[in-house]
Design a protein around this motif. Structure first.
Motif, PDB file in Angstrom:
ATOM      1  N   LEU A   1     149.651 -37.749  65.240  1.00 11.65           N
ATOM      2  CA  LEU A   1     148.581 -37.971  66.218  1.00 11.65           C
ATOM      3  C   LEU A   1     148.024 -36.682  66.794  1.00 11.65           C
ATOM      4  O   LEU A   1     148.683 -35.645  66.810  1.00 11.65           O
ATOM      5  CB  LEU A   1     149.062 -38.882  67.344  1.00 11.65           C
ATOM      6  N   SER A   2     146.799 -36.813  67.277  1.00 17.28           N
ATOM      7  CA  SER A   2     146.117 -35.756  68.036  1.00 17.28           C
ATOM      8  C   SER A   2     145.343 -36.418  69.158  1.00 17.28           C
ATOM      9  O   SER A   2     144.841 -37.534  69.005  1.00 17.28           O
ATOM     10  CB  SER A   2     145.137 -34.975  67.158  1.00 17.28           C
ATOM     11  N   VAL A   3     145.233 -35.708  70.299  1.00 15.25           N
ATOM     12  CA  VAL A   3     144.460 -36.224  71.429  1.00 15.25           C
ATOM     13  C   VAL A   3     143.863 -35.054  72.202  1.00 15.25           C
ATOM     14  O   VAL A   3     144.536 -34.053  72.444  1.00 15.25           O
ATOM     15  CB  VAL A   3     145.311 -37.137  72.349  1.00 15.25           C
ATOM     16  N   VAL A   4     142.578 -35.183  72.562  1.00 15.40           N
ATOM     17  CA  VAL A   4     141.861 -34.126  73.279  1.00 15.40           C
ATOM     18  C   VAL A   4     141.013 -34.775  74.360  1.00 15.40           C
ATOM     19  O   VAL A   4     140.356 -35.793  74.126  1.00 15.40           O
ATOM     20  CB  VAL A   4     140.956 -33.318  72.314  1.00 15.40           C
ATOM     21  N   HIS A   5     141.019 -34.179  75.556  1.00 15.59           N
ATOM     22  CA  HIS A   5     140.164 -34.642  76.655  1.00 15.59           C
ATOM     23  C   HIS A   5     139.205 -33.519  77.008  1.00 15.59           C
ATOM     24  O   HIS A   5     139.588 -32.355  77.079  1.00 15.59           O
ATOM     25  CB  HIS A   5     141.006 -34.999  77.882  1.00 15.59           C
ATOM     26  N   ARG A   6     137.955 -33.883  77.228  1.00 14.69           N
ATOM     27  CA  ARG A   6     136.940 -32.902  77.615  1.00 14.69           C
ATOM     28  C   ARG A   6     136.763 -32.910  79.127  1.00 14.69           C
ATOM     29  O   ARG A   6     136.806 -33.962  79.762  1.00 14.69           O
ATOM     30  CB  ARG A   6     135.610 -33.252  76.936  1.00 14.69           C
ATOM     31  N   VAL A   7     136.559 -31.737  79.700  1.00 14.17           N
ATOM     32  CA  VAL A   7     136.253 -31.604  81.117  1.00 14.17           C
ATOM     33  C   VAL A   7     134.935 -30.857  81.262  1.00 14.17           C
ATOM     34  O   VAL A   7     134.417 -30.297  80.312  1.00 14.17           O
ATOM     35  CB  VAL A   7     137.389 -30.885  81.892  1.00 14.17           C
ATOM     36  N   GLY A   8     134.408 -30.882  82.491  1.00 13.15           N
ATOM     37  CA  GLY A   8     133.120 -30.263  82.751  1.00 13.15           C
ATOM     38  C   GLY A   8     132.047 -31.320  82.876  1.00 13.15           C
ATOM     39  O   GLY A   8     132.333 -32.509  83.045  1.00 13.15           O
ATOM     40  N   ALA A   9     130.795 -30.901  82.785  1.00 12.70           N
ATOM     41  CA  ALA A   9     129.659 -31.809  82.921  1.00 12.70           C
ATOM     42  C   ALA A   9     129.408 -32.534  81.608  1.00 12.70           C
ATOM     43  O   ALA A   9     129.280 -31.898  80.560  1.00 12.70           O
ATOM     44  CB  ALA A   9     128.419 -31.027  83.329  1.00 12.70           C
ATOM     45  N   LEU A  10     129.352 -33.871  81.672  1.00 11.91           N
ATOM     46  CA  LEU A  10     129.091 -34.696  80.498  1.00 11.91           C
ATOM     47  C   LEU A  10     127.925 -35.631  80.772  1.00 11.91           C
ATOM     48  O   LEU A  10     127.751 -36.092  81.899  1.00 11.91           O
ATOM     49  CB  LEU A  10     130.326 -35.515  80.111  1.00 11.91           C
ATOM     50  N   GLU A  11     127.167 -35.905  79.736  1.00 10.46           N
ATOM     51  CA  GLU A  11     126.012 -36.800  79.819  1.00 10.46           C
ATOM     52  C   GLU A  11     126.344 -38.130  79.153  1.00 10.46           C
ATOM     53  O   GLU A  11     127.302 -38.217  78.372  1.00 10.46           O
ATOM     54  CB  GLU A  11     124.812 -36.156  79.126  1.00 10.46           C
ATOM     55  N   VAL A  12     125.531 -39.130  79.424  1.00  8.68           N
ATOM     56  CA  VAL A  12     125.684 -40.428  78.767  1.00  8.68           C
ATOM     57  C   VAL A  12     125.647 -40.203  77.251  1.00  8.68           C
ATOM     58  O   VAL A  12     124.795 -39.471  76.743  1.00  8.68           O
ATOM     59  CB  VAL A  12     124.572 -41.397  79.211  1.00  8.68           C
TER      60      VAL A  12
ATOM     61  N   VAL B   1     131.374 -37.708  74.292  1.00  6.91           N
ATOM     62  CA  VAL B   1     132.754 -38.157  74.163  1.00  6.91           C
ATOM     63  C   VAL B   1     133.614 -37.375  75.160  1.00  6.91           C
ATOM     64  O   VAL B   1     133.626 -36.147  75.146  1.00  6.91           O
ATOM     65  CB  VAL B   1     133.286 -37.947  72.730  1.00  6.91           C
ATOM     66  N   ALA B   2     134.329 -38.119  76.009  1.00  4.94           N
ATOM     67  CA  ALA B   2     135.205 -37.505  77.009  1.00  4.94           C
ATOM     68  C   ALA B   2     136.648 -37.447  76.541  1.00  4.94           C
ATOM     69  O   ALA B   2     137.398 -36.553  76.930  1.00  4.94           O
ATOM     70  CB  ALA B   2     135.124 -38.280  78.319  1.00  4.94           C
ATOM     71  N   LEU B   3     137.070 -38.410  75.717  1.00  6.90           N
ATOM     72  CA  LEU B   3     138.457 -38.502  75.262  1.00  6.90           C
ATOM     73  C   LEU B   3     138.446 -38.924  73.804  1.00  6.90           C
ATOM     74  O   LEU B   3     137.819 -39.926  73.448  1.00  6.90           O
ATOM     75  CB  LEU B   3     139.212 -39.528  76.117  1.00  6.90           C
ATOM     76  N   ALA B   4     139.125 -38.157  72.960  1.00  7.20           N
ATOM     77  CA  ALA B   4     139.215 -38.477  71.540  1.00  7.20           C
ATOM     78  C   ALA B   4     140.675 -38.464  71.125  1.00  7.20           C
ATOM     79  O   ALA B   4     141.435 -37.572  71.508  1.00  7.20           O
ATOM     80  CB  ALA B   4     138.428 -37.462  70.709  1.00  7.20           C
TER      81      ALA B   4
ATOM     82  N   VAL C   1     153.182 -34.575  66.502  1.00  8.56           N
ATOM     83  CA  VAL C   1     152.008 -34.310  67.322  1.00  8.56           C
ATOM     84  C   VAL C   1     151.304 -33.138  66.658  1.00  8.56           C
ATOM     85  O   VAL C   1     151.854 -32.051  66.566  1.00  8.56           O
ATOM     86  CB  VAL C   1     152.388 -33.980  68.779  1.00  8.56           C
ATOM     87  N   ILE C   2     150.101 -33.386  66.214  1.00  6.68           N
ATOM     88  CA  ILE C   2     149.368 -32.350  65.485  1.00  6.68           C
ATOM     89  C   ILE C   2     148.602 -31.438  66.434  1.00  6.68           C
ATOM     90  O   ILE C   2     148.652 -30.223  66.312  1.00  6.68           O
ATOM     91  CB  ILE C   2     148.391 -32.986  64.465  1.00  6.68           C
ATOM     92  N   HIS C   3     147.914 -32.042  67.428  1.00 10.01           N
ATOM     93  CA  HIS C   3     147.076 -31.227  68.318  1.00 10.01           C
ATOM     94  C   HIS C   3     146.840 -31.972  69.629  1.00 10.01           C
ATOM     95  O   HIS C   3     146.584 -33.173  69.627  1.00 10.01           O
ATOM     96  CB  HIS C   3     145.730 -30.952  67.632  1.00 10.01           C
ATOM     97  N   THR C   4     146.944 -31.248  70.735  1.00  8.44           N
ATOM     98  CA  THR C   4     146.565 -31.764  72.053  1.00  8.44           C
ATOM     99  C   THR C   4     145.810 -30.662  72.774  1.00  8.44           C
ATOM    100  O   THR C   4     146.085 -29.477  72.568  1.00  8.44           O
ATOM    101  CB  THR C   4     147.783 -32.177  72.910  1.00  8.44           C
ATOM    102  N   ALA C   5     144.854 -31.052  73.623  1.00  6.23           N
ATOM    103  CA  ALA C   5     144.108 -30.029  74.358  1.00  6.23           C
ATOM    104  C   ALA C   5     143.267 -30.653  75.456  1.00  6.23           C
ATOM    105  O   ALA C   5     142.911 -31.830  75.403  1.00  6.23           O
ATOM    106  CB  ALA C   5     143.190 -29.246  73.414  1.00  6.23           C
ATOM    107  N   ILE C   6     142.952 -29.817  76.433  1.00  5.26           N
ATOM    108  CA  ILE C   6     141.924 -30.079  77.435  1.00  5.26           C
ATOM    109  C   ILE C   6     140.877 -29.000  77.180  1.00  5.26           C
ATOM    110  O   ILE C   6     141.193 -27.805  77.212  1.00  5.26           O
ATOM    111  CB  ILE C   6     142.472 -29.958  78.875  1.00  5.26           C
ATOM    112  N   VAL C   7     139.639 -29.399  76.907  1.00  6.81           N
ATOM    113  CA  VAL C   7     138.605 -28.438  76.514  1.00  6.81           C
ATOM    114  C   VAL C   7     137.316 -28.665  77.296  1.00  6.81           C
ATOM    115  O   VAL C   7     137.120 -29.730  77.883  1.00  6.81           O
ATOM    116  CB  VAL C   7     138.313 -28.518  74.996  1.00  6.81           C
ATOM    117  N   GLU C   8     136.443 -27.676  77.268  1.00 11.82           N
ATOM    118  CA  GLU C   8     135.136 -27.773  77.925  1.00 11.82           C
ATOM    119  C   GLU C   8     134.000 -27.898  76.924  1.00 11.82           C
ATOM    120  O   GLU C   8     132.834 -27.895  77.319  1.00 11.82           O
ATOM    121  CB  GLU C   8     134.917 -26.555  78.826  1.00 11.82           C
ATOM    122  N   THR C   9     134.318 -28.035  75.660  1.00  6.87           N
ATOM    123  CA  THR C   9     133.311 -28.104  74.600  1.00  6.87           C
ATOM    124  C   THR C   9     133.278 -29.513  74.004  1.00  6.87           C
ATOM    125  O   THR C   9     134.225 -30.281  74.172  1.00  6.87           O
ATOM    126  CB  THR C   9     133.646 -27.082  73.504  1.00  6.87           C
TER     127      THR C   9
END
Length: 140
Positions: free
Chosen positions: A77-88, A91-94, A3-11
């Protein structure tokens, strides 16, 4: 297991940004997934979304990644999910999964995304074009 990187981010996030760290000289296949905010859901127009996470979500996404890596020891593998306000279009999940061969990368990436959506405490608040809104829980 790698596992290289995991995170929950706002950016803003992107699978392309994760790919460089996941790839190694042993990898002949790389599979990426980008969960992009779309302009509709079940026939209704969506204007925007807000994602909220529980404080344990960062630990949960790391656990999911470790579980998938343990089931597929040949992957990185790496997986990141974004939180906060997102527009159409945001990317919410990568996620990026790399391995020597494509079958393992495809299988592990699909399982990784399914498990993140099933096990990580992140909730989606959708705002519709008609002015209505609804909460959709990732945990059901």
């Amino acid at each position: 297991m790698s596992v290289i990187h995991t995170a929950i981010v706002e950016t803003p996030i992107s699978a392309a940004a994760l790919e460089t760290a996941v790839l190694s000289d042993t990898c002949g296949a790389v599979v990426s997934f980008s969960g992009v905010i779309r302009d509709h859901d079940e026939g209704r127009g969506v204007q925007r979304l807000t994602y909220e996470s529980h404080p344990v979500a960062s630990d949960q996404i790391a656990e999911v990644a470790a579980d998938i890596a343990a089931k597929h020891p040949a992957v990185r593998l790496s997986v990141v999910h974004r939180v906060g306000a997102l527009e159409v279009g945001d990317v919410a999940l990568a996620a990026v999964v790399a391995s020597a061969h494509r079958h393992e990368s495809f299988t592990a990436c699909a399982q990784l995304i399914d498990e993140v959506k099933a096990r990580v405490a992140i909730w989606k608040h959708q705002f519709f074009a008609d002015g209505d809104d609804e909460w959709v829980g990732a945990l059901e």
